[in-house]
Design an enzyme around this catalytic site. Structure first.
Site, PDB file in Angstrom:
ATOM      1  N   PRO A   2       0.840  -1.217   0.000  1.00 38.02           N
ATOM      2  CA  PRO A   2       0.000   0.000   0.000  1.00 38.02           C
ATOM      3  C   PRO A   2       0.870   1.259   0.000  1.00 38.02           C
ATOM      4  O   PRO A   2       1.810   1.361   0.767  1.00 38.02           O
ATOM      5  CB  PRO A   2      -0.781  -0.097   1.314  1.00 38.02           C
ATOM      6  CG  PRO A   2      -0.527  -1.454   1.854  1.00 38.02           C
ATOM      7  CD  PRO A   2       0.725  -1.971   1.240  1.00 38.02           C
ATOM      8  N   GLU A   3       0.552   2.167  -0.894  1.00 34.55           N
ATOM      9  CA  GLU A   3       1.264   3.440  -0.959  1.00 34.55           C
ATOM     10  C   GLU A   3       0.400   4.517  -0.304  1.00 34.55           C
ATOM     11  O   GLU A   3      -0.709   4.249   0.137  1.00 34.55           O
ATOM     12  CB  GLU A   3       1.522   3.788  -2.430  1.00 34.55           C
ATOM     13  CG  GLU A   3       2.407   2.748  -3.109  1.00 34.55           C
ATOM     14  CD  GLU A   3       3.661   3.363  -3.707  1.00 34.55           C
ATOM     15  OE1 GLU A   3       4.059   4.459  -3.267  1.00 34.55           O
ATOM     16  OE2 GLU A   3       4.227   2.745  -4.611  1.00 34.55           O
ATOM     17  N   LYS A  59       2.948   6.755   5.625  1.00 37.62           N
ATOM     18  CA  LYS A  59       2.228   5.530   5.259  1.00 37.62           C
ATOM     19  C   LYS A  59       1.688   4.813   6.488  1.00 37.62           C
ATOM     20  O   LYS A  59       1.392   3.623   6.445  1.00 37.62           O
ATOM     21  CB  LYS A  59       3.159   4.606   4.468  1.00 37.62           C
ATOM     22  CG  LYS A  59       3.446   5.126   3.064  1.00 37.62           C
ATOM     23  CD  LYS A  59       4.174   4.072   2.255  1.00 37.62           C
ATOM     24  CE  LYS A  59       4.939   4.699   1.110  1.00 37.62           C
ATOM     25  NZ  LYS A  59       5.758   3.725   0.397  1.00 37.62           N
ATOM     26  N   HIS A 120      -4.167 -15.734   9.591  1.00 35.66           N
ATOM     27  CA  HIS A 120      -3.236 -14.604   9.592  1.00 35.66           C
ATOM     28  C   HIS A 120      -3.768 -13.372  10.317  1.00 35.66           C
ATOM     29  O   HIS A 120      -3.347 -12.256  10.056  1.00 35.66           O
ATOM     30  CB  HIS A 120      -2.836 -14.198   8.165  1.00 35.66           C
ATOM     31  CG  HIS A 120      -2.334 -15.336   7.342  1.00 35.66           C
ATOM     32  ND1 HIS A 120      -1.230 -16.082   7.718  1.00 35.66           N
ATOM     33  CD2 HIS A 120      -2.785 -15.879   6.189  1.00 35.66           C
ATOM     34  CE1 HIS A 120      -1.037 -17.023   6.800  1.00 35.66           C
ATOM     35  NE2 HIS A 120      -1.958 -16.933   5.877  1.00 35.66           N
ATOM     36  N   ARG A 139       2.141 -11.947   5.567  1.00 37.02           N
ATOM     37  CA  ARG A 139       3.605 -11.945   5.506  1.00 37.02           C
ATOM     38  C   ARG A 139       4.266 -11.267   6.708  1.00 37.02           C
ATOM     39  O   ARG A 139       5.481 -11.307   6.848  1.00 37.02           O
ATOM     40  CB  ARG A 139       4.075 -11.324   4.192  1.00 37.02           C
ATOM     41  CG  ARG A 139       3.683 -12.222   3.015  1.00 37.02           C
ATOM     42  CD  ARG A 139       4.230 -11.713   1.709  1.00 37.02           C
ATOM     43  NE  ARG A 139       5.676 -11.701   1.680  1.00 37.02           N
ATOM     44  CZ  ARG A 139       6.380 -11.155   0.699  1.00 37.02           C
ATOM     45  NH1 ARG A 139       5.758 -10.575  -0.303  1.00 37.02           N
ATOM     46  NH2 ARG A 139       7.695 -11.187   0.736  1.00 37.02           N
ATOM     47  N   ARG A 173      21.525  18.475  -2.934  1.00 34.98           N
ATOM     48  CA  ARG A 173      21.479  17.004  -2.973  1.00 34.98           C
ATOM     49  C   ARG A 173      22.078  16.490  -4.271  1.00 34.98           C
ATOM     50  O   ARG A 173      21.580  16.817  -5.350  1.00 34.98           O
ATOM     51  CB  ARG A 173      20.044  16.499  -2.879  1.00 34.98           C
ATOM     52  CG  ARG A 173      19.377  16.895  -1.617  1.00 34.98           C
ATOM     53  CD  ARG A 173      18.796  15.713  -0.887  1.00 34.98           C
ATOM     54  NE  ARG A 173      18.561  16.130   0.475  1.00 34.98           N
ATOM     55  CZ  ARG A 173      18.998  15.479   1.541  1.00 34.98           C
ATOM     56  NH1 ARG A 173      19.647  14.351   1.385  1.00 34.98           N
ATOM     57  NH2 ARG A 173      18.775  15.933   2.742  1.00 34.98           N
ATOM     58  N   ARG A 282      15.752   0.098  -7.631  1.00 31.67           N
ATOM     59  CA  ARG A 282      14.329   0.203  -7.967  1.00 31.67           C
ATOM     60  C   ARG A 282      14.152   0.501  -9.449  1.00 31.67           C
ATOM     61  O   ARG A 282      14.922   1.265 -10.033  1.00 31.67           O
ATOM     62  CB  ARG A 282      13.662   1.339  -7.162  1.00 31.67           C
ATOM     63  CG  ARG A 282      13.942   1.322  -5.663  1.00 31.67           C
ATOM     64  CD  ARG A 282      13.233   0.201  -4.950  1.00 31.67           C
ATOM     65  NE  ARG A 282      11.786   0.245  -5.078  1.00 31.67           N
ATOM     66  CZ  ARG A 282      10.995   0.919  -4.251  1.00 31.67           C
ATOM     67  NH1 ARG A 282      11.500   1.624  -3.274  1.00 31.67           N
ATOM     68  NH2 ARG A 282       9.668   0.892  -4.398  1.00 31.67           N
TER      69      ARG A 282
END
Ligand SMILES: [Zn+2]
Length: 292
Positions: A2-3, A59, A120, A139, A173, A282
Site C-alpha cells: 500500500p502506498e 504511510k 493470519h 507476511r 542534494r 528500484r
C-alpha cells in the site's frame, strides 16, 4: 504494497466506520513479528478507549485514542521524550495513539463478529458497537505500536508541503531526483510508482541530479506529486466501503499509469517507447523525449 493514496483511503474508511466507537476488549495472536510494542501494552492501551479519529501520517494509519488508560501510561521506545512530570493537555492531544503500518500485505478490516478467527489475523479489537476491527497480515511485515501522542514519522507531508519547503528539500542534494523523492526523511509516503508518474508529468528524468534541477522545475514537480497522489486518493475514495468491508476484499482502483510498468510501450504523449532503468535497486520508467 500500500502506498500513500491507499493508506489515505484506508484511514478515511476506518475513520468513517469506527471513529466514536469504543474498544471493549482486545485479542492478540501469538506471533510476535507485527508487534512493535509489547502485546500487553497494546491491549491495555486500547481497552476502554474511545477512537476519536483515524488519520494518516506518511504511510502509517494513526488511531487517536481518548479516555483513561487501563495501563499506567503507554510507553514508547523513546519513553524519555514524553517527560514523566509533564501534565498532559487532554483537550488538544489524544491520550494515546495506536499506530498501524500495513507493510506489504497487512489489512485492516471492520467486521461483524465471526465464529472463527480468519487465518493470519494478529489482532481483534471488539468495539462497543458490536463490530470488530481486525488486523490481518500473511507476511507479517506490518507493524502495530502504541505511541504516547503526537506521532511524527519524520519527513514532510507531500500533500501539505509549501513550494518553498519543497524546493529546500533538494538543495545541495547530489543524488538522482528519483532517489530523493523516495527518501522518506525528506518526503514521507511517496513510493516508487507515484515518483515515476510525478517525474513524467513534470518532464524530469529520474536520473537528474536533484541539486541541478531549477526552482521552476521543482515547482512543477511539487504540483505533479500533489496531482498524482490527489488523483489516486480520489479514485480510492469511491471504494472505501469495499476496502474495509467484512469480506476484506480490496477494491482500490489504480491510477492509469503513464510510464510505470510500461517499458517498451509507446509514450501516451509522444509515442516514444518508454524506457526502464534501475536506480538504487528500484525500477524507474521514463520517456526520453518528454523528460529531460
Ligand atoms: Zn513522451
Amino acid at each position: 504494497m500500500p502506498e500513500l493514496p491507499e493508506v489515505e483511503t484506508i484511514a478515511r474508511g476506518l475513520d468513517k466506520h469506527v471513529s466514536g466507537d469504543t474498544v471493549e476488549s482486545v485479542w492478540i495472536g501469538s506471533k510476535k513479528q507485527p508487534l512493535k510494542s509489547p502485546a500487553a501494552v497494546i491491549a491495555a492501551t486500547l481497552e476502554g478507549k474511545r477512537i476519536v479519529r483515524v488519520h494518516r501520517a506518511g504511510k502509517h494509519i494513526v488511531f487517536d485514542l481518548e479516555g483513561e488508560s487501563r495501563a499506567s501510561q503507554p510507553t514508547t521506545k523513546k519513553g524519555g521524550r514524553a517527560a514523566r512530570g509533564q501534565t498532559r493537555q487532554a483537550a488538544s492531544l489524544p491520550t494515546a495513539q495506536w499506530i498501524v503500518h500495513l507493510g506489504m500485505t497487512g489489512r485492516m478490516v471492520v467486521s461483524e463478529p465471526a465464529a472463527e478467527i480468519a487465518k493470519h489475523t494478529h489482532l481483534i479489537a471488539k468495539l462497543a458497537s458490536g463490530r470488530e476491527l481486525w488486523f490481518i497480515d500473511p507476511r507479517m511485515f506490518g507493524k502495530l505500536s502504541i505511541h504516547a501522542g503526537g506521532f511524527d514519522p519524520g519527513g514532510v507531508e507531500p500533500l501539505e508541503v509549501s513550494e518553498e519547503a519543497f524546493v529546500a528539500l533538494f538543495r545541495g542534494r547530489k543524488t538522482p531526483i528519483k532517489s530523493a523523492l523516495l527518501n522518506q526523511k525528506l518526503l514521507r509516503g511517496v513510493g516508487n510508482i507515484y515518483a515515476d508518474e510525478s517525474l513524467f508529468r513534470a518532464g524530469i528524468r529520474p536520473r537528474r541530479r536533484a541539486a541541478a534541477i531549477t526552482r521552476q522545475q521543482l515547482g512543477k514537480l511539487r504540483s505533479a506529486v500533489r496531482e498524482v497522489l490527489g488523483e489516486a486518493i480520489a479514485l480510492g475514495g469511491s471504494s472505501i466501503s469495499d476496502y474495509v468491508g467484512a469480506d476484506g476484499e480490496e477494491g482500490f482502483f489504480q491510477l492509469q499509469h503513464r510510464v510505470y510498468g510500461r517499458e517498451g510501450e509507446p509514450c501516451l504523449v509522444c509515442g516514444t517507447a518508454i524506457r526502464r532503468i534501475v536506480l538504487a535497486g528500484r525500477s524507474s520508467h521514463y520517456c526520453s523525449k518528454c523528460q529531460k
